[in-house]
Write a protein that holds these residues in place. Structure first.
Motif, PDB file in Angstrom:
ATOM      1  N   VAL A   1       1.292  -1.252   0.339  1.00 44.44           N
ATOM      2  CA  VAL A   1       0.275  -0.097  -0.199  1.00 44.44           C
ATOM      3  C   VAL A   1       0.936   1.405  -0.021  1.00 44.44           C
ATOM      4  CG1 VAL A   1      -1.418   0.919   1.367  1.00 44.44           C
ATOM      5  CG2 VAL A   1      -1.946  -1.084   1.268  1.00 44.44           C
ATOM      6  N   ALA A   2       1.908   1.594   0.990  1.00 45.44           N
ATOM      7  CA  ALA A   2       2.881   2.206   0.714  1.00 45.44           C
ATOM      8  C   ALA A   2       3.272   2.753  -0.375  1.00 45.44           C
ATOM      9  CB  ALA A   2       3.966   2.577   1.863  1.00 45.44           C
ATOM     10  N   ALA A   3       3.689   1.230  -1.058  1.00 42.75           N
ATOM     11  CA  ALA A   3       4.419   1.457  -2.596  1.00 42.75           C
ATOM     12  C   ALA A   3       3.478   2.512  -3.789  1.00 42.75           C
ATOM     13  CB  ALA A   3       4.866   0.025  -2.948  1.00 42.75           C
ATOM     14  N   ALA A   4       2.526   1.666  -3.494  1.00 42.96           N
ATOM     15  CA  ALA A   4       1.017   2.164  -3.894  1.00 42.96           C
ATOM     16  C   ALA A   4       1.137   3.744  -4.497  1.00 42.96           C
ATOM     17  CB  ALA A   4      -0.283   1.649  -4.219  1.00 42.96           C
ATOM     18  N   LEU A   5       1.782   4.241  -2.802  1.00 49.67           N
ATOM     19  CA  LEU A   5       1.133   6.069  -2.723  1.00 49.67           C
ATOM     20  C   LEU A   5       2.140   6.298  -3.494  1.00 49.67           C
ATOM     21  CD1 LEU A   5      -0.989   5.421   0.800  1.00 49.67           C
ATOM     22  CD2 LEU A   5      -1.705   6.024  -1.535  1.00 49.67           C
ATOM     23  N   TRP A   6       3.446   5.970  -2.900  1.00 53.17           N
ATOM     24  CA  TRP A   6       4.610   7.303  -3.274  1.00 53.17           C
ATOM     25  C   TRP A   6       4.085   6.392  -5.037  1.00 53.17           C
ATOM     26  CZ3 TRP A   6       6.977  10.122  -0.874  1.00 53.17           C
ATOM     27  CH2 TRP A   6       6.793  10.510   0.401  1.00 53.17           C
ATOM     28  N   LEU A   7       3.680   5.383  -5.568  1.00 53.68           N
ATOM     29  CA  LEU A   7       3.950   5.824  -7.351  1.00 53.68           C
ATOM     30  C   LEU A   7       2.959   6.613  -7.782  1.00 53.68           C
ATOM     31  CD1 LEU A   7       4.836   4.539  -9.827  1.00 53.68           C
ATOM     32  CD2 LEU A   7       3.867   2.334  -9.215  1.00 53.68           C
TER      33      LEU A   7
END
Lengths: 97, 181
Positions: B35-41
């Motif tokens: 989820v954190a990775a998706a938000l940074w993307l």
């Protein structure tokens, strides 16, 4: 600004490749591919300031294909998760001899 | 294009968004939680949209926000939350020492190659082969006019085929993703 954009595009593409090589989660792998597509889009847009609007048209097609790829790819991930209860690529080795 | 052509305000924000995009991309590949990775993307994509607008591609910038950050990333987040993969501390998916070193080496080699290629000159015969609209401003149709003219004239076959592609993708996603009874 074109040179800076191309350098940024190269850096983003490389980060995407490193992500594909170092992660095991299939969903994060898809996101890394999206990052690589975005990097290529940035090159297209930067070069379209020099060579005309054709680059922007290609970006539209790339976004279309990326949307289709994300939909089908994530459906495959969900189907695999139903079978194996995992999205770890090391667990998905059915085709390994 | 010369650097002194651009005012300081423009250059500052160009570099600002570029650096934010780069930092967000680095944070994106190093986060354990999907989820954190998706938000940074998503953050990377917003910064790229800003850069598109600065590069005189306002329509592409809007499409980037609507389709990429708005639709594709929502699908990703939806799938991540649907699968409910457990706590990120328990299951780190980053590979071990050797694959990481190999990935670093491949990344460095690729970065060097792409940087060299970015300095190379675009061949003249390719340049003349591409039908290219004029991006100069002040024409009827505004900023989107040249893009629309190319898209609906020279590339109209590809435009129509992409609608077929999207239809196929919808049907394929439903067929692959449905539950078999």
């Amino acid at each position: 600004m074109v040179a800076e954009s191309l350098a940024l595009s190269a850096a983003l593409f490389t980060i995407g490749v490193i992500g594909v090589l170092t992660r095991r989660n299939a969903i994060i792998l898809f996101m890394c591919v999206e990052l690589m597509l975005n990097a290529v889009n940035l090159s297209f847009v930067a070069l379209s300031t020099l060579y005309g609007a054709a680059g922007q048209v290609f970006v539209l097609f790339v976004i279309t294909v990326a949307a289709a790829e994300a939909a089908v790819g994530l459906a495959i991930v969900i189907a695999i998760f139903r079978h194996r209860q995992s999205v770890n690529l090391d667990d998905i080795n059915l085709l390994k001899g | 294009m010369n650097n002194e052509f651009y005012p300081l305000f423009f250059s500052f924000h160009f570099y600002l968004f570029g650096l934010i995009a780069l930092a967000s991309a680095l944070l994106f590949v190093t986060r354990k939680s999907p989820v954190a990775a998706a938000l940074w993307l998503v953050n990377v994509m917003f910064c790229l949209a800003a850069l598109y607008v600065m590069l005189d591609a306002q329509f592409i910038g809007a499409i980037q926000v609507l389709v990429y950050a708005g639709a594709i990333m929502v699908v990703f987040l939806f799938v991540v939350m649907l699968l409910n993969l457990g706590r990120p501390e328990d299951v780190s998916d980053i590979r071990g020492q050797f694959p990481r070193l190999a990935a670093g080496a491949v990344g460095l080699a690729l970065l060097a190659e792409v940087m060299v290629l970015a300095r190379a000159k675009f061949p003249a015969q390719i340049e003349s082969a591409i039908p290219s609209g004029d991006l100069s401003r002040g024409e009827p149709g505004g900023i989107i006019g040249p893009v629309a003219e190319l898209l609906l004239k020279d590339y109209v076959l590809a435009f129509e085929l992409s609608s077929m592609l999207l239809l196929t993708a919808i049907v394929g996603a439903v067929v692959i993703g449905r539950k078999r009874s």
